[in-house]
Design an enzyme around this catalytic site. Structure first.
Site, PDB file in Angstrom:
ATOM      1  N   THR A  30     -25.597  -7.505 -28.718  1.00  0.00           N
ATOM      2  CA  THR A  30     -26.444  -8.139 -29.723  1.00  0.00           C
ATOM      3  C   THR A  30     -27.766  -8.544 -29.094  1.00  0.00           C
ATOM      4  O   THR A  30     -27.787  -9.241 -28.087  1.00  0.00           O
ATOM      5  CB  THR A  30     -25.742  -9.370 -30.310  1.00  0.00           C
ATOM      6  OG1 THR A  30     -24.567  -8.946 -30.999  1.00  0.00           O
ATOM      7  CG2 THR A  30     -26.643 -10.107 -31.280  1.00  0.00           C
ATOM      8  N   GLN A 104     -20.962   0.340 -33.793  1.00  0.00           N
ATOM      9  CA  GLN A 104     -19.964  -0.729 -33.849  1.00  0.00           C
ATOM     10  C   GLN A 104     -20.119  -1.462 -35.180  1.00  0.00           C
ATOM     11  O   GLN A 104     -21.147  -2.077 -35.444  1.00  0.00           O
ATOM     12  CB  GLN A 104     -20.133  -1.731 -32.704  1.00  0.00           C
ATOM     13  CG  GLN A 104     -18.974  -2.730 -32.677  1.00  0.00           C
ATOM     14  CD  GLN A 104     -19.207  -3.902 -31.746  1.00  0.00           C
ATOM     15  OE1 GLN A 104     -20.004  -4.779 -32.047  1.00  0.00           O
ATOM     16  NE2 GLN A 104     -18.522  -3.916 -30.611  1.00  0.00           N
ATOM     17  N   HIS A 182     -15.146  -3.414 -34.548  1.00  0.00           N
ATOM     18  CA  HIS A 182     -15.245  -4.658 -33.777  1.00  0.00           C
ATOM     19  C   HIS A 182     -14.026  -5.525 -34.119  1.00  0.00           C
ATOM     20  O   HIS A 182     -14.006  -6.234 -35.117  1.00  0.00           O
ATOM     21  CB  HIS A 182     -16.541  -5.386 -34.121  1.00  0.00           C
ATOM     22  CG  HIS A 182     -16.940  -6.425 -33.117  1.00  0.00           C
ATOM     23  ND1 HIS A 182     -16.037  -6.999 -32.228  1.00  0.00           N
ATOM     24  CD2 HIS A 182     -18.138  -7.014 -32.851  1.00  0.00           C
ATOM     25  CE1 HIS A 182     -16.673  -7.873 -31.461  1.00  0.00           C
ATOM     26  NE2 HIS A 182     -17.941  -7.899 -31.824  1.00  0.00           N
ATOM     27  N   ASN A 185     -13.547 -10.921 -30.218  1.00  0.00           N
ATOM     28  CA  ASN A 185     -14.473 -12.062 -30.206  1.00  0.00           C
ATOM     29  C   ASN A 185     -14.414 -12.959 -31.437  1.00  0.00           C
ATOM     30  O   ASN A 185     -15.390 -13.614 -31.783  1.00  0.00           O
ATOM     31  CB  ASN A 185     -15.920 -11.576 -30.011  1.00  0.00           C
ATOM     32  CG  ASN A 185     -16.125 -10.936 -28.657  1.00  0.00           C
ATOM     33  OD1 ASN A 185     -15.248 -10.984 -27.803  1.00  0.00           O
ATOM     34  ND2 ASN A 185     -17.275 -10.316 -28.458  1.00  0.00           N
ATOM     35  N   TYR A 187     -14.072 -12.327 -34.705  1.00  0.00           N
ATOM     36  CA  TYR A 187     -14.624 -11.900 -35.984  1.00  0.00           C
ATOM     37  C   TYR A 187     -13.482 -11.477 -36.917  1.00  0.00           C
ATOM     38  O   TYR A 187     -12.312 -11.722 -36.627  1.00  0.00           O
ATOM     39  CB  TYR A 187     -15.682 -10.828 -35.754  1.00  0.00           C
ATOM     40  CG  TYR A 187     -16.837 -11.345 -34.920  1.00  0.00           C
ATOM     41  CD1 TYR A 187     -17.620 -12.409 -35.379  1.00  0.00           C
ATOM     42  CD2 TYR A 187     -17.111 -10.846 -33.643  1.00  0.00           C
ATOM     43  CE1 TYR A 187     -18.653 -12.933 -34.614  1.00  0.00           C
ATOM     44  CE2 TYR A 187     -18.147 -11.370 -32.873  1.00  0.00           C
ATOM     45  CZ  TYR A 187     -18.915 -12.410 -33.355  1.00  0.00           C
ATOM     46  OH  TYR A 187     -19.928 -12.944 -32.602  1.00  0.00           O
ATOM     47  N   ASN A 242     -15.363 -17.991 -30.118  1.00  0.00           N
ATOM     48  CA  ASN A 242     -15.242 -18.282 -31.553  1.00  0.00           C
ATOM     49  C   ASN A 242     -13.890 -18.896 -31.913  1.00  0.00           C
ATOM     50  O   ASN A 242     -13.348 -18.670 -32.996  1.00  0.00           O
ATOM     51  CB  ASN A 242     -15.519 -17.037 -32.400  1.00  0.00           C
ATOM     52  CG  ASN A 242     -16.997 -16.757 -32.564  1.00  0.00           C
ATOM     53  OD1 ASN A 242     -17.809 -17.662 -32.605  1.00  0.00           O
ATOM     54  ND2 ASN A 242     -17.358 -15.479 -32.637  1.00  0.00           N
ATOM     55  N   GLY A 333     -22.295  -4.380 -19.741  1.00  0.00           N
ATOM     56  CA  GLY A 333     -23.212  -5.046 -20.644  1.00  0.00           C
ATOM     57  C   GLY A 333     -24.489  -5.490 -19.977  1.00  0.00           C
ATOM     58  O   GLY A 333     -25.546  -4.876 -20.125  1.00  0.00           O
TER      59      GLY A 333
END
Length: 384
Positions: A30, A104, A182, A185, A187, A242, A333
């Site tokens: 992101t 993604q 995805h 994390n 979501y 999260n 990353g």
């Protein structure tokens, strides 16, 4: 000559019908540059073009499948014709540079905010499996820096499946080589899997099989569009981020079942994200994550798909894991953020000497085009 310590990363690998030139993959990152309308722009095109010159496989930054009030402003979407056209320019240039790119696709679920512009535009509540808010999190671009809200429980989760299928259709039209779901994390897919965020008493919650149902059905929709050998999934069983994480025994039971069932669908790959302390959340004074060795525990369950991993690998550690047959490729990353020629540097023994500027990592919220370039497309390549 490729340095011996990283040579295993530069063996080509076949992914379904696709031939990847190396095993140094670029993770979804992101970067908040789709300013100001969630449509990929020319700055983003240059960013992907720079990195396509040496990556074996690129996973796009998370692409929103519908307007959602993300805490990451200016994340790109893929619900409109304008977005599809903009992504097509990016996939074309990635292919021209000799790399491949998967989209993604991303639904935030409960970690959206009703006051964010995208959520207001959508005109729908913040949805989640259950009306349970995530702890932590801050929407720094909203007045008062609010945290997460209590979401509205989705009445019929099957109604969301069409969103994922349409996103896949749009991704295919935009020229992506495949899609990555995805599932990590904290979501939406992860929220269904985790019993701390999914307290449903219908067929979408309760048992491991019921909590796995939504993610598996989404995968089936993606396969319907792209074919099974162009679909992957990213999973982070160690949780933390999260406000995710079940007790260890339940975590292993849940992800073992889900991974085994997803593998039966014949998908192309799993990206198993390792525990990274920096990605963990501190909730009520305690780390939220459930550290365990995701490759050792879950990789043996995967009989058909490729096993890739992610999370804090050095190049040497990644190469050793590939050489030992534990995994077949690694997503990096931070290395790709600061080094547009990351894989080429490894291949030629060049140092990773660009200093990462964390102040520009996610850009700024409402700034000029010149400022958007900073810390994004201005990191230099090495001399060869």
């Amino acid at each position: 000559m490729v340095p011996a310590a990283v040579a295993p990363l530069f063996q080509p690998v076949k992914l379904g019908p696709l031939h990847l030139r190396n095993r140094v993959f670029m993770s979804a990152l992101t970067r908040n540059r789709a300013v100001p309308t969630n449509i990929p722009n020319n700055i983003m095109l240059e960013y992907y073009q720079q990195r396509a010159g040496s990556a074996g496989l690129i996973i796009s930054e998370g692409i929103l499948i519908t307007p959602q009030g993300t805490e990451w402003p200016h994340a790109p979407g893929i619900w409109s014709t304008e977005q599809v056209s903009a992504w097509r320019k990016i996939t074309d240039v990635v292919h021209k540079e000799g790399s491949l790119i998967f989209a993604q696709i991303w639904h935030l679920g409960r970690v959206s905010h009703p006051d964010a512009p995208e959520q207001k535009a959508a005109g729908v509540p913040v949805y989640a499996p259950s009306a349970i808010s995530a702890r932590g999190g801050k929407f720094r671009f909203l007045p008062g820096v609010p945290g997460y809200v209590t979401p509205t429980a989705i009445d019929d989760p099957s109604t969301l499946l069409d969103l994922f299928e349409k996103a896949a259709i749009n991704a295919k039209e935009a020229g992506f080589d495949g899609v990555e779901l995805h599932g990590a994390n904290g979501y939406l897919i992860h929220q269904f899997l985790d019993s701390t965020s999914n307290k449903r008493t219908d067929s979408w919650g309760g048992s491991v099989a019921n909590r796995s149902k939504f993610g598996l059905l989404v995968l089936e929709r993606l396969i319907k569009v792209f074919g099974k050998d162009r679909v992957g999934i990213k999973l982070s069983p160690t949780g933390g981020y999260n406000d995710m994480g079940m007790p260890l025994e339940e975590t292993i039971e849940t992800f073992s079942y889900f991974i085994s069932e997803a593998d039966k669908l014949g998908i192309a790959y799993f990206d198993l994200v390792r525990y990274v302390e920096a990605m963990d959340a501190v909730i009520e004074g305690k780390k939220r994550g459930i550290p365990h060795d995701v490759v050792e525990i879950y990789a043996p369950l995967i009989k058909h798909a490729k096993v890739f991993s992610n999370g804090g690998f050095s190049a040497e550690e990644a190469a050793a894991a590939v050489k030992d047959g534990k995994i077949e490729g690694v997503f990096f990353g931070m290395g790709w953020i600061g080094h547009p020629d990351f894989a080429k540097r490894l291949e030629h023994g060049k140092p990773l000497d660009n200093q990462l500027d964390f102040t520009t990592l996610y850009g700024k919220y409402y700034v000029s085009e010149d400022e958007q370039r900073q810390g994004y497309i201005d990191y230099p390549a090495a001399q060869y």
